[in-house]
Scaffold this motif. Structure first.
Motif, PDB file in Angstrom:
ATOM      1  N   PHE A  40       0.854  -1.203   0.000  1.00 37.48           N
ATOM      2  CA  PHE A  40       0.000   0.000   0.000  1.00 37.48           C
ATOM      3  C   PHE A  40       0.885   1.247   0.000  1.00 37.48           C
ATOM      4  CE2 PHE A  40      -2.730   3.004   2.600  1.00 37.48           C
ATOM      5  CZ  PHE A  40      -3.616   3.273   1.576  1.00 37.48           C
ATOM      6  N   MET A  42       3.996   1.497  -1.065  1.00 41.59           N
ATOM      7  CA  MET A  42       4.700   1.649  -2.351  1.00 41.59           C
ATOM      8  C   MET A  42       3.763   2.245  -3.409  1.00 41.59           C
ATOM      9  SD  MET A  42       7.688   0.753  -1.712  1.00 41.59           S
ATOM     10  CE  MET A  42       8.006   0.485   0.021  1.00 41.59           C
ATOM     11  N   LEU A  44       1.244   4.186  -2.932  1.00 42.96           N
ATOM     12  CA  LEU A  44       1.043   5.619  -2.652  1.00 42.96           C
ATOM     13  C   LEU A  44       2.255   6.438  -3.099  1.00 42.96           C
ATOM     14  CD1 LEU A  44      -0.640   5.750   0.878  1.00 42.96           C
ATOM     15  CD2 LEU A  44      -1.690   6.145  -1.338  1.00 42.96           C
ATOM     16  N   ILE A  87       0.716  14.656   0.603  1.00 42.78           N
ATOM     17  CA  ILE A  87       0.111  13.750   1.596  1.00 42.78           C
ATOM     18  C   ILE A  87       0.436  12.293   1.214  1.00 42.78           C
ATOM     19  CG2 ILE A  87      -2.116  12.816   2.422  1.00 42.78           C
ATOM     20  CD1 ILE A  87      -3.174  15.711   2.413  1.00 42.78           C
ATOM     21  N   MET A  88       0.285  11.972  -0.073  1.00 45.94           N
ATOM     22  CA  MET A  88       0.549  10.594  -0.529  1.00 45.94           C
ATOM     23  C   MET A  88       2.012  10.216  -0.282  1.00 45.94           C
ATOM     24  SD  MET A  88      -1.634   9.953  -4.001  1.00 45.94           S
ATOM     25  CE  MET A  88      -1.488  11.457  -4.897  1.00 45.94           C
ATOM     26  N   MET A  91       2.664   9.813   3.394  1.00 44.42           N
ATOM     27  CA  MET A  91       2.051   8.556   3.874  1.00 44.42           C
ATOM     28  C   MET A  91       2.919   7.368   3.478  1.00 44.42           C
ATOM     29  SD  MET A  91      -2.054   8.859   3.523  1.00 44.42           S
ATOM     30  CE  MET A  91      -2.328   7.197   4.128  1.00 44.42           C
TER      31      MET A  91
ATOM     32  N   VAL B  17      -6.991   7.014  -6.185  1.00 44.10           N
ATOM     33  CA  VAL B  17      -5.629   6.586  -5.835  1.00 44.10           C
ATOM     34  C   VAL B  17      -5.661   5.654  -4.616  1.00 44.10           C
ATOM     35  CG1 VAL B  17      -3.456   7.408  -4.823  1.00 44.10           C
ATOM     36  CG2 VAL B  17      -4.345   8.489  -6.868  1.00 44.10           C
ATOM     37  N   PHE B  18      -6.401   6.049  -3.586  1.00 37.90           N
ATOM     38  CA  PHE B  18      -6.436   5.220  -2.375  1.00 37.90           C
ATOM     39  C   PHE B  18      -7.133   3.888  -2.645  1.00 37.90           C
ATOM     40  CE2 PHE B  18      -5.108   9.138  -0.487  1.00 37.90           C
ATOM     41  CZ  PHE B  18      -4.331   8.749   0.590  1.00 37.90           C
ATOM     42  N   SER B  21      -4.798   1.732  -4.731  1.00 39.65           N
ATOM     43  CA  SER B  21      -3.658   1.311  -3.903  1.00 39.65           C
ATOM     44  C   SER B  21      -4.077   0.159  -2.988  1.00 39.65           C
ATOM     45  CB  SER B  21      -3.139   2.481  -3.058  1.00 39.65           C
ATOM     46  OG  SER B  21      -2.682   3.501  -3.884  1.00 39.65           O
ATOM     47  N   ALA B  25      -2.674  -3.647  -3.018  1.00 44.15           N
ATOM     48  CA  ALA B  25      -2.098  -4.264  -1.812  1.00 44.15           C
ATOM     49  C   ALA B  25      -2.820  -5.573  -1.475  1.00 44.15           C
ATOM     50  CB  ALA B  25      -2.168  -3.282  -0.643  1.00 44.15           C
TER      51      ALA B  25
END
Lengths: 443, 150
Positions: A40, A42, A44, A87-88, A91, B17-18, B21, B25
């Motif tokens: 996660f 990586m 970001l 922010i990304m 994080m 994006v989140f 991601s 994962a």
């Protein structure tokens, strides 16, 4: 319709550029997983870098790409997106720091590999970049110095972060990823060449001369420019009323010393360009020292704050405060030169009567146009018969025609005034898409 | 209105994006890895200090662990979930002989084709490790035997 299609195309292209690394990670062949939080983090990190690449594209002022949105909002978008990118990236670091601090290795640059140190320095530079950009005024950083600092910090942070990715060399070993990051780097180098070399060169080939500097009311000045060699200009600037351009004075176009100003002259007269500038900031306070004959350069025109974009409108309402009247004057002068018969309203807020810029000319324009002019003074003289105080919803209700929803609205002035007027227009049920802003306070 | 759109598109970017991601994962880690208890790791790290009952091999392993830490090996490798999970060494003692472990640590020339240039060059710096430290490190890594906790 054409504008909507164009805007949709550019938004899709933007999303593709930002999401490409993630899509390739998901759809492509990648090494096995290393735990949810690790992967996660990586993802970001890669997304943050792709977003940073797009941030550079946003400031390149591509006229075709910015046309459907307006360059002012592109700069606001740049600001919002920069905060998201940082922010990304933070994080990405913090997740590893909390979840697996040992993997970060030594903090000491003498012990740590260069690419880890590069990543750490990039993080620190990004933090400085965001702080100096969001709080430039409270930190009292001069605009020109800030621009130089912003460029240096952004370029250095981006290069260091790319070095960090290359040094770790994990996911980018896959051919698709390798080509993707090479592509981002190529776009980025091309952008630098375009912004710093090609664009200034084009400006340099089209120089202007200051033909007049005229003092206006309220510590403002009108600067008139004419092409230095009218016949030999390779690209003649053709603006529509309400647009603006970046002005370079007393510097070469290769210097990072340019400032955005609205045209205040009529778009019917394109051979003489006028800008009305109030002495408010570091650069604008020096305008009065400019001498006729001095050389100037322009980058533009930009902006979608224009009556010309609404040819079917039944009438226009202009609401401005102080020097915010400059683009409004360009629209009024143009409409007058075109003998436009549509009804117009201009609600003009100022502090003092003696400081009302264009006061005399507005009276003349009333005879050439179907113009209802309403002056609103914060500090009215004792014998003042007109409106006083601020431009409130009540004042709008009293002044505007009963069918307020029929017209297009143009607002330009200090932010508190624009916010108050916006609220007032909401209460009058003016649709949002008929209210147009010019957002000048970019940094 | 346009400012609102700029905020909406930024928010949309953040959500996409989140979301992607998280999908990546999860896709990369479909099953929760079984918890590993590395016996050697446990015996070494739980005591922290040497006792009279420690054998010479345990002492060497403790020293090896120290070398592992001081040389920042965890930047690229993990043991029992600590360090870079890309290259876990949890069962290295089960698969490699002491000689092979030594070759991998210092990137012997015959391994050139098995390592990326970047890693090959980085590992060569360990060729300068004092023999005493190298022996201790090999000893420690050789003792790593995972036990899956049910």
């Amino acid at each position: 319709m054409k504008t909507t299609l164009s805007a949709t195309f550019w938004i899709c292209l933007y999303l593709l550029l930002v999401l490409a690394p993630l899509l390739i990670l998901i759809l492509g062949k990648v090494p096995p997983g290393s735990g949810f939080w690790w992967d996660f983090s990586m993802a970001l990190g890669f997304s943050g870098m792709a977003t940073m690449s797009v941030l550079f594209l946003l400031t390149a002022r591509f006229q075709r790409a910015s046309a459907p949105f307006g360059i002012d909002i592109i700069y606001y978008f740049h600001r919002y997106l920069a905060v998201l990118a940082v922010i990304m990236i933070f994080m990405h670091y913090l997740i590893i720091r909390i979840n697996n601090v040992a993997a970060l290795g030594s903090f000491n640059p003498l012990d740590a590999p260069w690419h880890m140190t590069a990543g750490r320095i990039a993080l620190m530079l990004l933090a400085v970049l965001i702080i100096t950009s969001l709080w430039r005024k409270p930190l009292r950083i001069h605009y020109d110095q800030w621009r130089m600092l912003h460029i240096v910090l952004a370029v250095t942070a981006f290069l260091l972060a790319m070095g960090h990715i290359q040094g770790i060399n994990y996911y980018i070993e896959a051919p698709a990823k390798h080509w993707l990051w090479s592509g981002y780097s190529l776009i980025w180098v091309s952008l630098i060449l375009y912004i710093r070399v090609l664009k200034p060169w084009k400006m340099h080939r089209n120089p202007y001369r200051v033909s007049e500097l005229r003092q206006e009311r309220g510590d403002s000045w009108t600067l008139a420019l004419e092409p230095e060699q009218p016949g030999e200009m390779t690209e003649k600037m053709t603006f529509i009323p309400g647009q603006f351009a970046w002005l370079v004075l007393r510097a070469s176009p290769w210097h990072v010393k340019e400032h955005p100003f609205s045209f205040s002259s009529s778009a019917v007269q394109q051979d003489r360009l006028e800008f009305t500038i109030k002495a408010l900031g570091d650069f604008t306070r020096t305008i009065k020292e400019v001498q006729p004959g001095e050389r100037a350069y322009l980058d533009g025109p930009y902006g979608i704050f224009s009556t010309d974009l609404y040819p079917g409108a039944t009438g226009f309402v202009f609401i401005a405060g102080g020097v915010g009247a400059a683009p409004i004057m360009s629209m009024l002068r143009t409409l007058a030169d075109r003998h436009d018969p549509r009804p117009l309203w201009f609600i003009y807020g100022n502090s003092r009567w003696q400081d009302v810029i264009f006061r005399e000319e507005l009276q003349i324009l009333k005879t050439r146009l179907q113009l209802t002019l309403v002056h609103v003074l914060k500090e009215p003289p004792t014998d003042w018969q007109g409106e006083s105080g601020f431009i409130t919803p009540q004042l709008l209700q009293k002044t505007l025609p009963s069918v307020a929803q029929k017209y297009e609205y143009f607002l330009c002035g200090p932010r508190p005034m624009c916010n108050a007027v916006h609220q007032g227009l909401n209460t009058l049920q003016v649709p949002l898409n008929q209210i147009h802003f010019e957002l000048f306070d970019l940094v | 209105m346009r400012k609102l759109w700029a905020k909406i598109i930024t928010l949309l970017t953040a959500v996409l994006v989140f979301l992607l991601s998280i999908i990546f994962a999860i896709q990369q880690n479909p099953h929760q890895s079984p918890t590993l208890d590395i016996e050697a790791e446990k015996s070494i790290t739980s005591t922290g200090t040497l006792s009279e009952s420690d054998t010479g091999e345990t002492i060497a392993a403790i020293n090896g662990r120290k070398v592992f830490e001081t040389q920042n090996c965890m930047r690229c490798h993990s043991i029992a979930g600590k360090g870079n999970p890309r290259n876990p060494l949890d069962d290295v003692g089960k698969h490699l002989t002491a000689k092979a472990i030594r070759q991998w640590i210092q990137a012997d020339n015959e391994l050139k084709d098995k390592l990326s240039t970047h890693v090959f060059l980085a590992k060569q710096t360990y060729r300068n490790l004092p023999d005493k430290d190298m022996d201790a490190l090999v000893n420690y890594l050789q003792r790593l035997q995972p036990v899956i906790i049910k």
